[in-house]
Design a protein around this motif. Sequence first.
Motif, PDB file in Angstrom:
ATOM      1  N   SER A  45       4.720 124.671 -50.650  1.00 23.99           N
ATOM      2  CA  SER A  45       5.719 125.278 -49.781  1.00 23.99           C
ATOM      3  C   SER A  45       5.776 126.788 -50.000  1.00 23.99           C
ATOM      4  N   GLY A  73      11.305 127.214 -46.614  1.00 27.77           N
ATOM      5  CA  GLY A  73      10.540 126.442 -47.578  1.00 27.77           C
ATOM      6  C   GLY A  73      11.428 125.757 -48.596  1.00 27.77           C
ATOM      7  N   CYS A 117       5.011 129.730 -47.299  1.00 23.20           N
ATOM      8  CA  CYS A 117       6.042 130.749 -47.075  1.00 23.20           C
ATOM      9  C   CYS A 117       5.452 132.151 -47.166  1.00 23.20           C
TER      10      CYS A 117
END
Length: 265
Positions: free
Chosen positions: A107, A100, A111
């Motif tokens: 992100s 990420g 993750c």
Amino acid sequence: MVKLGVNTVLYKGYTLDEAVAELRKIGYDGFEISALKGMCEHLCLDGWKDQVNEIKEIVERHSMPILSAEVATNDADRLRLAFEAANAIGIPVLNIGPGGKADDEESLAACLENLSRLAKMAEEYKVTLCVKAHVGNAVYSTPTTLRAIEAVKSGFFGIDMDPSHIYRAGEEPEKALASVVKAMRHVHIRDCVGRGPSPGTPFEQICGVGGINLMGYFGELMKGGYDGPVCLEVIGPELSMSDANIVAASSYGYMNACLKSLGGR
């Protein structure tokens, strides 16, 4: 007692047997086997079944247990191979990076979802999955590490607290450790010069030569009751055997002295 080991990526120009023989002479308790595709595959996941007997024989002959393996990837298909290999060989911990992008909430959310899925896979194989804060990744600091601890609920998930990455995130690792130590199952360790982004050359990563207060870090580690593996992880160009041994032996001397003074060995 804290067990000291070395990631065999330090000896990437040599066979696993050669690396483990050197680490045994230096005084380490065990080793972390490198399964880093494209960098150092002392454990080659694509053909791991062909290596099982050889690896077990090396472990037995040198009386050097495998403390962990570094896989780095968070790709589910490749990690399943890693979990299968770890279960068959007897590797208790797999270390990965989070992936990420830093400072990107979307992100980070993706993750953490992936880490939760991978932790469920870890449970299937009874192998502990550890992730560490990594420069530039979605989990890169203590606050983002705490987000991972909160999000991933599994007895087979833990934190690999690498002070060099926390240091390069602008924090002081010895101060950051207390908030995550109860979730820690592994430590990758090295020193570094400055705040990065690179930790420096292999000789600048020797424990005790850089800017990190590693003595303070070990002190907090002992206060927190940590008794898992501490594995030197030095990344850089291929070294000669003598240079790799200098890095490993110098770091061992420093870490062993610190831990002995703190009652950790």
